[in-house]
Design a protein around this motif. Structure first.
Motif, PDB file in Angstrom:
ATOM      1  N   GLY A   1      62.465  67.415   1.267  1.00 16.95           N
ATOM      2  CA  GLY A   1      62.991  68.719   0.631  1.00 16.95           C
ATOM      3  C   GLY A   1      61.919  69.781   0.766  1.00 16.95           C
ATOM      4  N   TRP A   2      60.933  70.214   1.623  1.00 17.82           N
ATOM      5  CA  TRP A   2      59.819  70.857   1.762  1.00 17.82           C
ATOM      6  C   TRP A   2      60.028  72.006   3.010  1.00 17.82           C
ATOM      7  CZ3 TRP A   2      56.069  72.467  -1.317  1.00 17.82           C
ATOM      8  CH2 TRP A   2      55.058  73.130  -0.818  1.00 17.82           C
ATOM      9  N   SER A   3      59.536  72.979   2.817  1.00 16.37           N
ATOM     10  CA  SER A   3      59.478  73.974   3.843  1.00 16.37           C
ATOM     11  C   SER A   3      58.136  74.852   3.797  1.00 16.37           C
ATOM     12  CB  SER A   3      60.581  75.039   4.101  1.00 16.37           C
ATOM     13  OG  SER A   3      61.832  74.127   4.271  1.00 16.37           O
ATOM     14  N   GLU A   4      57.484  74.927   4.953  1.00 14.60           N
ATOM     15  CA  GLU A   4      56.387  75.890   4.830  1.00 14.60           C
ATOM     16  C   GLU A   4      56.242  77.191   5.817  1.00 14.60           C
ATOM     17  OE1 GLU A   4      52.485  73.865   5.302  1.00 14.60           O
ATOM     18  OE2 GLU A   4      52.922  72.595   3.798  1.00 14.60           O
ATOM     19  N   LEU A   5      55.888  77.932   5.310  1.00 17.76           N
ATOM     20  CA  LEU A   5      55.632  79.402   6.071  1.00 17.76           C
ATOM     21  C   LEU A   5      54.261  79.749   6.066  1.00 17.76           C
ATOM     22  CD1 LEU A   5      58.707  79.971   4.276  1.00 17.76           C
ATOM     23  CD2 LEU A   5      58.777  81.261   6.096  1.00 17.76           C
TER      24      LEU A   5
ATOM     25  N   MET B   1      52.462  62.052   6.836  1.00 15.02           N
ATOM     26  CA  MET B   1      52.779  63.800   6.395  1.00 15.02           C
ATOM     27  C   MET B   1      51.514  64.213   5.402  1.00 15.02           C
ATOM     28  SD  MET B   1      56.523  64.105   5.764  1.00 15.02           S
ATOM     29  CE  MET B   1      57.653  62.702   5.977  1.00 15.02           C
ATOM     30  N   VAL B   2      51.503  63.901   4.081  1.00 17.91           N
ATOM     31  CA  VAL B   2      50.697  64.289   3.365  1.00 17.91           C
ATOM     32  C   VAL B   2      50.326  63.290   1.947  1.00 17.91           C
ATOM     33  CG1 VAL B   2      52.465  65.545   1.907  1.00 17.91           C
ATOM     34  CG2 VAL B   2      50.184  66.516   1.834  1.00 17.91           C
ATOM     35  N   SER B   3      49.272  63.666   1.306  1.00 13.16           N
ATOM     36  CA  SER B   3      49.113  62.744   0.030  1.00 13.16           C
ATOM     37  C   SER B   3      48.742  64.271  -0.901  1.00 13.16           C
ATOM     38  CB  SER B   3      47.759  62.074   0.050  1.00 13.16           C
ATOM     39  OG  SER B   3      47.901  60.694   0.752  1.00 13.16           O
TER      40      SER B   3
ATOM     41  N   LEU C   1      57.834  75.795   0.104  1.00 12.65           N
ATOM     42  CA  LEU C   1      59.003  75.856  -0.524  1.00 12.65           C
ATOM     43  C   LEU C   1      59.777  74.448  -0.818  1.00 12.65           C
ATOM     44  CD1 LEU C   1      60.907  78.691   1.528  1.00 12.65           C
ATOM     45  CD2 LEU C   1      59.572  78.929  -0.454  1.00 12.65           C
ATOM     46  N   GLY C   2      59.650  74.059  -2.188  1.00  9.86           N
ATOM     47  CA  GLY C   2      60.289  72.996  -2.596  1.00  9.86           C
ATOM     48  C   GLY C   2      61.800  73.215  -3.174  1.00  9.86           C
ATOM     49  N   GLU C   3      62.701  72.359  -2.436  1.00  8.22           N
ATOM     50  CA  GLU C   3      64.070  72.350  -2.903  1.00  8.22           C
ATOM     51  C   GLU C   3      64.248  71.757  -4.207  1.00  8.22           C
ATOM     52  OE1 GLU C   3      67.255  73.510   0.040  1.00  8.22           O
ATOM     53  OE2 GLU C   3      67.146  71.150  -0.555  1.00  8.22           O
TER      54      GLU C   3
ATOM     55  N   PHE D   1      50.778  78.371  -1.666  1.00  6.46           N
ATOM     56  CA  PHE D   1      51.396  78.391  -2.822  1.00  6.46           C
ATOM     57  C   PHE D   1      52.579  77.840  -2.945  1.00  6.46           C
ATOM     58  CE2 PHE D   1      48.130  81.394  -2.696  1.00  6.46           C
ATOM     59  CZ  PHE D   1      47.585  81.582  -4.182  1.00  6.46           C
ATOM     60  N   ALA D   2      52.975  76.762  -3.731  1.00  2.14           N
ATOM     61  CA  ALA D   2      54.152  75.971  -3.686  1.00  2.14           C
ATOM     62  C   ALA D   2      55.325  76.838  -4.703  1.00  2.14           C
ATOM     63  CB  ALA D   2      53.953  74.767  -4.229  1.00  2.14           C
ATOM     64  N   LEU D   3      56.339  77.194  -4.240  1.00  2.00           N
ATOM     65  CA  LEU D   3      57.349  77.714  -5.143  1.00  2.00           C
ATOM     66  C   LEU D   3      58.754  76.858  -5.004  1.00  2.00           C
ATOM     67  CD1 LEU D   3      57.258  81.278  -3.308  1.00  2.00           C
ATOM     68  CD2 LEU D   3      56.133  80.273  -5.373  1.00  2.00           C
ATOM     69  N   SER D   4      59.434  76.780  -6.342  1.00  2.00           N
ATOM     70  CA  SER D   4      60.343  75.875  -6.202  1.00  2.00           C
ATOM     71  C   SER D   4      61.835  76.846  -6.175  1.00  2.00           C
ATOM     72  CB  SER D   4      60.667  75.192  -7.835  1.00  2.00           C
ATOM     73  OG  SER D   4      60.630  76.258  -8.773  1.00  2.00           O
ATOM     74  N   VAL D   5      62.735  76.436  -5.339  1.00  2.00           N
ATOM     75  CA  VAL D   5      63.928  77.217  -4.666  1.00  2.00           C
ATOM     76  C   VAL D   5      64.994  76.313  -4.857  1.00  2.00           C
ATOM     77  CG1 VAL D   5      62.329  78.944  -3.411  1.00  2.00           C
ATOM     78  CG2 VAL D   5      63.381  76.776  -2.331  1.00  2.00           C
ATOM     79  N   LYS D   6      66.038  77.073  -4.715  1.00  2.00           N
ATOM     80  CA  LYS D   6      67.439  76.205  -4.814  1.00  2.00           C
ATOM     81  C   LYS D   6      67.975  75.855  -3.238  1.00  2.00           C
ATOM     82  CE  LYS D   6      69.809  77.657  -8.932  1.00  2.00           C
ATOM     83  NZ  LYS D   6      70.772  78.320  -9.434  1.00  2.00           N
ATOM     84  N   ASP D   7      67.423  76.701  -2.234  1.00  2.00           N
ATOM     85  CA  ASP D   7      67.887  76.491  -0.820  1.00  2.00           C
ATOM     86  C   ASP D   7      66.595  76.930  -0.027  1.00  2.00           C
ATOM     87  OD1 ASP D   7      68.798  76.958   1.825  1.00  2.00           O
ATOM     88  OD2 ASP D   7      70.771  77.530   0.959  1.00  2.00           O
ATOM     89  N   ARG D   8      65.817  75.814   0.393  1.00  2.00           N
ATOM     90  CA  ARG D   8      64.741  76.038   1.150  1.00  2.00           C
ATOM     91  C   ARG D   8      65.003  76.932   2.500  1.00  2.00           C
ATOM     92  NH1 ARG D   8      63.377  72.017   3.831  1.00  2.00           N
ATOM     93  NH2 ARG D   8      65.279  70.887   3.479  1.00  2.00           N
TER      94      ARG D   8
END
Length: 124
Positions: free
Chosen positions: A42-46, A101-103, A57-59, A12-19
């Motif tokens: 600009g990406w983090s995953e949990l 990384m990813v497509s 989390l997409g910054e 589930f990808a969410l847009s955030v200001k500070d990853r």
């Protein structure tokens, strides 16, 4: 039978200001485990507690609150995309590839809800 075959993962990808701050919040508040920060993308995953389900989390400077985009894992994004396009599914531009990384490809359901598919290129 479905048009494409998905793997057993969903993000589930969410847009955030500070990853980094958001990742700490999801870890502290919900017990999720940080998988990675990819600063150049600009990406983090949990990892969540549900097998195969992650939070991405997409910054973005101006995040879109309340907008979660499910990202479905696929083994071959070219095959999956072609099958969906042949079935009349609308895509948002070309497939975006970050080598090693990813497509990723964004597409829409009949009501205009954004969905994505992703092929893991990391070899992991």
């Amino acid at each position: 039978m479905s048009v494409v075959t998905l793997d057993e993962t969903i993000t589930f990808a969410l847009s955030v200001k500070d990853r980094h701050a958001s990742a700490a919040w999801y870890s502290d508040m919900l017990g999720f485990t940080l998988k990675m920060h990819i600063d150049e993308a600009g990406w983090s995953e949990l990892e969540t507690m549900t097998k195969g389900v992650t939070i991405g989390l997409g910054e973005q400077a101006e995040p879109a609150p309340g907008n979660a985009v499910p990202v479905f894992g696929v083994a071959d994004i070219t095959v999956a995309r072609t099958a969906l396009e042949q079935a009349g599914v609308r895509f948002d531009g070309p497939t975006d590839t970050m080598e090693g990384m990813v497509s990723l490809a964004t597409f829409y359901d009949p009501d205009g809800n954004a969905l994505m598919m992703a092929q893991d290129l990391s070899g992991g």
